[in-house]
Design an enzyme around this catalytic site. Structure first.
Site, PDB file in Angstrom:
ATOM      1  N   GLU A 122      12.604   2.319  14.049  1.00  0.00           N
ATOM      2  CA  GLU A 122      11.673   3.336  13.534  1.00  0.00           C
ATOM      3  C   GLU A 122      10.431   3.356  14.415  1.00  0.00           C
ATOM      4  O   GLU A 122      10.382   2.685  15.445  1.00  0.00           O
ATOM      5  CB  GLU A 122      11.309   3.046  12.080  1.00  0.00           C
ATOM      6  CG  GLU A 122      10.607   1.716  11.876  1.00  0.00           C
ATOM      7  CD  GLU A 122      10.203   1.441  10.438  1.00  0.00           C
ATOM      8  OE1 GLU A 122      10.073   2.379   9.640  1.00  0.00           O
ATOM      9  OE2 GLU A 122       9.982   0.257  10.119  1.00  0.00           O
ATOM     10  N   LYS A 164       6.499  -1.978   2.053  1.00  0.00           N
ATOM     11  CA  LYS A 164       5.298  -1.348   2.640  1.00  0.00           C
ATOM     12  C   LYS A 164       4.136  -2.326   2.479  1.00  0.00           C
ATOM     13  O   LYS A 164       3.271  -2.177   1.602  1.00  0.00           O
ATOM     14  CB  LYS A 164       5.032   0.020   1.993  1.00  0.00           C
ATOM     15  CG  LYS A 164       4.192   0.935   2.899  1.00  0.00           C
ATOM     16  CD  LYS A 164       4.277   2.375   2.463  1.00  0.00           C
ATOM     17  CE  LYS A 164       3.230   3.253   3.114  1.00  0.00           C
ATOM     18  NZ  LYS A 164       3.343   3.412   4.556  1.00  0.00           N
ATOM     19  N   LEU A 188      11.241   1.005   7.083  1.00  0.00           N
ATOM     20  CA  LEU A 188      10.685   1.503   5.832  1.00  0.00           C
ATOM     21  C   LEU A 188      11.407   2.814   5.524  1.00  0.00           C
ATOM     22  O   LEU A 188      11.462   3.706   6.382  1.00  0.00           O
ATOM     23  CB  LEU A 188       9.182   1.773   5.974  1.00  0.00           C
ATOM     24  CG  LEU A 188       8.551   2.270   4.679  1.00  0.00           C
ATOM     25  CD1 LEU A 188       8.373   1.115   3.687  1.00  0.00           C
ATOM     26  CD2 LEU A 188       7.222   2.945   4.919  1.00  0.00           C
ATOM     27  N   TYR A 191       0.828  -1.208   0.000  1.00  0.00           N
ATOM     28  CA  TYR A 191       0.000   0.000   0.000  1.00  0.00           C
ATOM     29  C   TYR A 191       0.861   1.257   0.000  1.00  0.00           C
ATOM     30  O   TYR A 191       2.081   1.195   0.192  1.00  0.00           O
ATOM     31  CB  TYR A 191      -0.955   0.000   1.200  1.00  0.00           C
ATOM     32  CG  TYR A 191      -0.295   0.335   2.518  1.00  0.00           C
ATOM     33  CD1 TYR A 191       0.542  -0.575   3.162  1.00  0.00           C
ATOM     34  CD2 TYR A 191      -0.479   1.590   3.119  1.00  0.00           C
ATOM     35  CE1 TYR A 191       1.156  -0.256   4.362  1.00  0.00           C
ATOM     36  CE2 TYR A 191       0.138   1.913   4.316  1.00  0.00           C
ATOM     37  CZ  TYR A 191       0.949   0.983   4.938  1.00  0.00           C
ATOM     38  OH  TYR A 191       1.560   1.304   6.115  1.00  0.00           O
TER      39      TYR A 191
HETATM   40  C1  LIG Z   1       6.629   1.595   9.551  1.00  0.00           C
HETATM   41  C2  LIG Z   1       6.677   2.932   8.904  1.00  0.00           C
HETATM   42  N1  LIG Z   1       7.845   3.602   8.869  1.00  0.00           N
HETATM   43  C3  LIG Z   1       7.938   4.822   8.308  1.00  0.00           C
HETATM   44  C4  LIG Z   1       6.839   5.457   7.752  1.00  0.00           C
HETATM   45  C5  LIG Z   1       6.976   6.830   7.148  1.00  0.00           C
HETATM   46  O1  LIG Z   1       6.943   6.731   5.746  1.00  0.00           O
HETATM   47  P1  LIG Z   1       6.462   7.943   4.834  1.00  0.00           P
HETATM   48  O2  LIG Z   1       7.298   9.125   5.198  1.00  0.00           O
HETATM   49  O3  LIG Z   1       6.721   7.461   3.450  1.00  0.00           O
HETATM   50  O4  LIG Z   1       5.012   8.168   5.130  1.00  0.00           O
HETATM   51  C6  LIG Z   1       5.603   4.789   7.756  1.00  0.00           C
HETATM   52  C7  LIG Z   1       4.430   5.425   7.168  1.00  0.00           C
HETATM   53  O5  LIG Z   1       3.324   4.971   7.263  1.00  0.00           O
HETATM   54  C8  LIG Z   1       5.521   3.500   8.330  1.00  0.00           C
HETATM   55  O6  LIG Z   1       4.362   2.821   8.345  1.00  0.00           O
END
Ligand SMILES: Cc1ncc(COP(=O)(O)O)c(C=O)c1O
Length: 285
Positions: free
Chosen positions: A178, A146, A202, A32
């Site tokens: 994270e 993701k 991620l 997603y």
């Molecule tokens: C586990 C995780 N890490 C980091 C992020 C941040 O990613 P982004 O800046 O692309 O929204 C998300 C965003 O939903 C996430 O689910």
């Protein structure tokens, strides 16, 4: 009436039917993206859809659209639903087939669903900061994907909420990885620290914007693993995500960060991040 996208069709949410045999439902077998909409325009859409296709490839799923086609779908959803400030959610599952762990045959098409929703910027949290709670990173070893399979993240977020905190900070083998839905940053002596973009996190699109802004504005960055003890001793902490943007962290496990207010480097980054939103708003479509 909200228009959703479902495998090439734009329709009311109520009229869309998804099979009970969908592999997203059985296994979380899909990927997603969430793309922010400011002033009716998509922010970093190319980066999001590039990652969407990469996530799909990593789970050996072919998606039937290009980055430009996905961007077109997202733009149409935002426009048709009159979204000025909000986000587009899009997901792709491996499709519907009787429940078996192994992949279904090639005749089974992915199920792609998307919608656009109003979601105002969390301005008070961005200004005042939030409390966070640490928790064991019990997730699998492909956090770079993701994936729809978010049980570890869901449990961690709920644990944080139960403790009156806005976010959970994952710790694996003593190292801060994270957040449950965000990336983590610390500032020590003016240098920004964040976990490197490995399989353990991620690689957030907002994280990448921050690193670009640091390069542009001569803020030193260390993309190196750091321990929870080091994290708790930093001068400033913040988290980033598409919807949280840059949210300062003012306490961790009940311990005040710095002087308990958003830090100087954090506020500087918020300011230059705001400029990127302003530039988007000024763009002529
Ligand atoms: C586990 C995780 N890490 C980091 C992020 C941040 O990613 P982004 O800046 O692309 O929204 C998300 C965003 O939903 C996430 O689910």
């Amino acid at each position: 009436m909200t228009t959703y996208f479902n495998n090439g069709v734009y329709a009311d949410k109520e009229t869309i039917k998804v099979s009970i045999d969908d592999r997203g439902y059985y296994f979380g077998d899909g990927v997603y993206e969430v793309i922010k909409v400011y002033d009716g325009k998509l922010y970093t859409d190319q980066e999001h859809f590039t990652r969407f296709l990469q996530s799909a490839k990593k789970i050996r799923m072919d998606l039937p659209y290009t980055i430009d086609e996905f961007t077109g779908i997202a733009k149409k959803l935002a426009a048709d639903n009159g979204i000025v400030e909000g986000h587009v959610y899009i997901q792709a599952t491996r499709g519907a087939a009787p429940r078996m762990h192994n992949f279904p045959g090639e005749e089974v098409e992915p199920m792609i669903t998307a919608y656009a929703i109003h979601n105002p910027r969390p301005l008070s949290k961005i200004k005042e900061g939030v409390a966070v709670k640490t928790t064991d990173d019990i997730r699998w070893l492909r956090c770079d994907i993701k994936s729809l399979n978010l049980l570890g993240n869901v449990l961690a977020k709920q644990e944080a909420y139960d403790a009156g905190c806005a976010e959970a900070v994952f710790v694996r083998d003593g190292i801060v990885t994270e957040g449950s839905s965000s990336n983590m940053f610390g500032v020590k002596d003016g240098i920004l620290y964040t976990h490197p973009a490995t399989n353990l996190i991620l690689n957030g699109i907002t994280r990448r914007v921050i690193l670009q802004l640091c390069a542009k504005h001569s803020i030193g960055v260390m993309e190196e693993p750091f321990t929870l003890e080091q994290f708790k001793e930093m001068d400033e902490l913040f988290l980033t995500s598409t919807t949280s943007e840059i949210t300062p962290i003012v306490s961790i496990d009940g311990k005040i960060v710095g002087d308990g207010a958003p830090g100087r480097v954090t506020e500087r980054l918020q300011q230059v991040f705001e400029e990127t939103i302003h530039e988007l708003k000024m763009e002529i479509n």
